[in-house]
Motif scaffolding. Sequence first.
Motif, mmCIF file in Angstrom:
data_model
loop_
_atom_site.group_PDB
_atom_site.id
_atom_site.type_symbol
_atom_site.label_atom_id
_atom_site.label_comp_id
_atom_site.label_asym_id
_atom_site.label_seq_id
_atom_site.Cartn_x
_atom_site.Cartn_y
_atom_site.Cartn_z
ATOM 1 N N GLY A 1 -5.839 7.680 -1.357
ATOM 2 C CA GLY A 1 -4.589 6.729 -1.216
ATOM 3 C C GLY A 1 -5.360 5.569 -0.537
ATOM 4 N N SER B 1 -8.414 2.272 -0.787
ATOM 5 C CA SER B 1 -8.107 1.079 -1.209
ATOM 6 C C SER B 1 -9.126 0.063 -0.720
ATOM 7 C CB SER B 1 -6.699 -0.344 -1.806
ATOM 8 O OG SER B 1 -6.416 -0.330 0.272
ATOM 9 N N ALA C 1 -2.421 7.870 -3.914
ATOM 10 C CA ALA C 1 -1.720 8.976 -2.268
ATOM 11 C C ALA C 1 -2.662 10.138 -2.055
ATOM 12 C CB ALA C 1 -0.231 9.462 -2.820
ATOM 13 N N ARG D 1 0.662 -0.970 -0.315
ATOM 14 C CA ARG D 1 -0.205 0.079 0.156
ATOM 15 C C ARG D 1 1.248 1.262 -0.002
ATOM 16 N NH1 ARG D 1 -4.211 -2.776 -2.553
ATOM 17 N NH2 ARG D 1 -4.970 -3.506 -0.567
ATOM 18 N N VAL D 2 0.205 2.242 -0.695
ATOM 19 C CA VAL D 2 0.916 3.551 -0.703
ATOM 20 C C VAL D 2 0.189 4.480 0.795
ATOM 21 C CG1 VAL D 2 1.877 5.651 -2.078
ATOM 22 C CG2 VAL D 2 1.623 3.397 -2.806
ATOM 23 N N SER D 3 0.963 5.020 1.264
ATOM 24 C CA SER D 3 0.641 5.773 2.546
ATOM 25 C C SER D 3 0.461 6.846 2.334
ATOM 26 C CB SER D 3 0.771 5.499 4.186
ATOM 27 O OG SER D 3 2.179 6.366 3.648
ATOM 28 N N ALA D 4 -0.409 8.046 2.511
ATOM 29 C CA ALA D 4 -0.585 9.485 2.777
ATOM 30 C C ALA D 4 1.062 9.984 2.459
ATOM 31 C CB ALA D 4 -1.461 10.491 3.457
ATOM 32 N N ALA E 1 3.539 10.435 -0.604
ATOM 33 C CA ALA E 1 2.788 10.714 -1.451
ATOM 34 C C ALA E 1 4.190 11.147 -2.386
ATOM 35 C CB ALA E 1 2.616 11.841 -1.334
ATOM 36 N N THR F 1 -1.606 12.449 -6.325
ATOM 37 C CA THR F 1 -2.929 13.297 -4.897
ATOM 38 C C THR F 1 -3.764 13.350 -4.674
ATOM 39 O OG1 THR F 1 -1.373 15.323 -5.070
ATOM 40 C CG2 THR F 1 0.090 13.476 -4.013
ATOM 41 N N VAL G 1 7.108 6.506 -4.300
ATOM 42 C CA VAL G 1 6.247 4.743 -4.375
ATOM 43 C C VAL G 1 6.899 3.595 -4.801
ATOM 44 C CG1 VAL G 1 4.029 4.307 -6.178
ATOM 45 C CG2 VAL G 1 4.306 6.719 -6.200
ATOM 46 N N ALA H 1 2.648 8.938 -8.284
ATOM 47 C CA ALA H 1 1.616 8.466 -7.418
ATOM 48 C C ALA H 1 0.602 9.916 -7.564
ATOM 49 C CB ALA H 1 2.003 9.131 -5.866
#
Length: 278
Positions: free
Chosen positions: A86, A88, A82, A19-22, A25, A63, A28, A61
């Motif tokens: 972000g 899913s 992101a 997973r890509v968190s805030a 951002a 945002t 990646v 990414a």
Amino acid sequence: MFSDAFRTDRARRRAKAVRVSAAAAGAVAAVLIAGCASSNTPTGAAPSAGTVQPKAAGDTALTETRQVSGTFDGHDARFVGAGALGGSGQEEGQDPLFELADGAVLKNVVLGAPAADGVHCLGSCTLQNVTWEDVGEDAATFLGKSPDATYLVEGGSAAKADDKVLQFNGAGTLTVRNFAVSDFGKLVRSCGNCSTQFQRNVVLDTVKVTGPGKDIVGINSNLGDTAKLSGITITGDPGGKIVPCQKFEGVTSGEPKELGSDADGKNCVFSEADIVRQ
């Protein structure tokens, strides 16, 4: 409804996904689907059903939603959500990674995870060679209001959809051609309880379906929806549980009821030869 075992297995696989968190951002992480090789299909070449996903040429990414008018060619770049994008999960009302104006084309794009609400088409659109590695809320949502609106999904693939892959909320005709889907709830669903309903048409031509899955297409027969299926190949479904065409009673509030899944030649249009189970 999915079984508890089905949901538990789905949750276990998702818990392993990158997973890509805030906070990430600006950086990646590459998201890869195990067992997928790079495609031998050059960028822009004619797609074919079941083509393996392309090897992403780079990672970007997003945002905020990227607006597309005209044609956007991603050249097989991977895009992930992101920050505010972000998410899913299956929460309703998420924003998409891409929003397409009427008549826009999105091509040669890989959507990694998290993918938020994928792609929104505000009117007629074309999605060509678009790959969803891990579907978020939905892969794509079609929102045009005109009965003459046309939406084309050609080539590409989608995987790991807890529920719907292609959400058909608007009016018009959706064609899915030379596409592959695996591990999904419904490939196409005509909105069952939108506050404003339309008569919708779905055409599925040369689609490779790999289980587990539930419905290939779900339509509202009471609203005059039609689904025409041809060249459908189903694998990974030893119990024969995947339903080619499920009819519902569409409503404007509450939950739609299932009405049947027979090929009636009116709403669900296909023959035995159009569905091959392997």
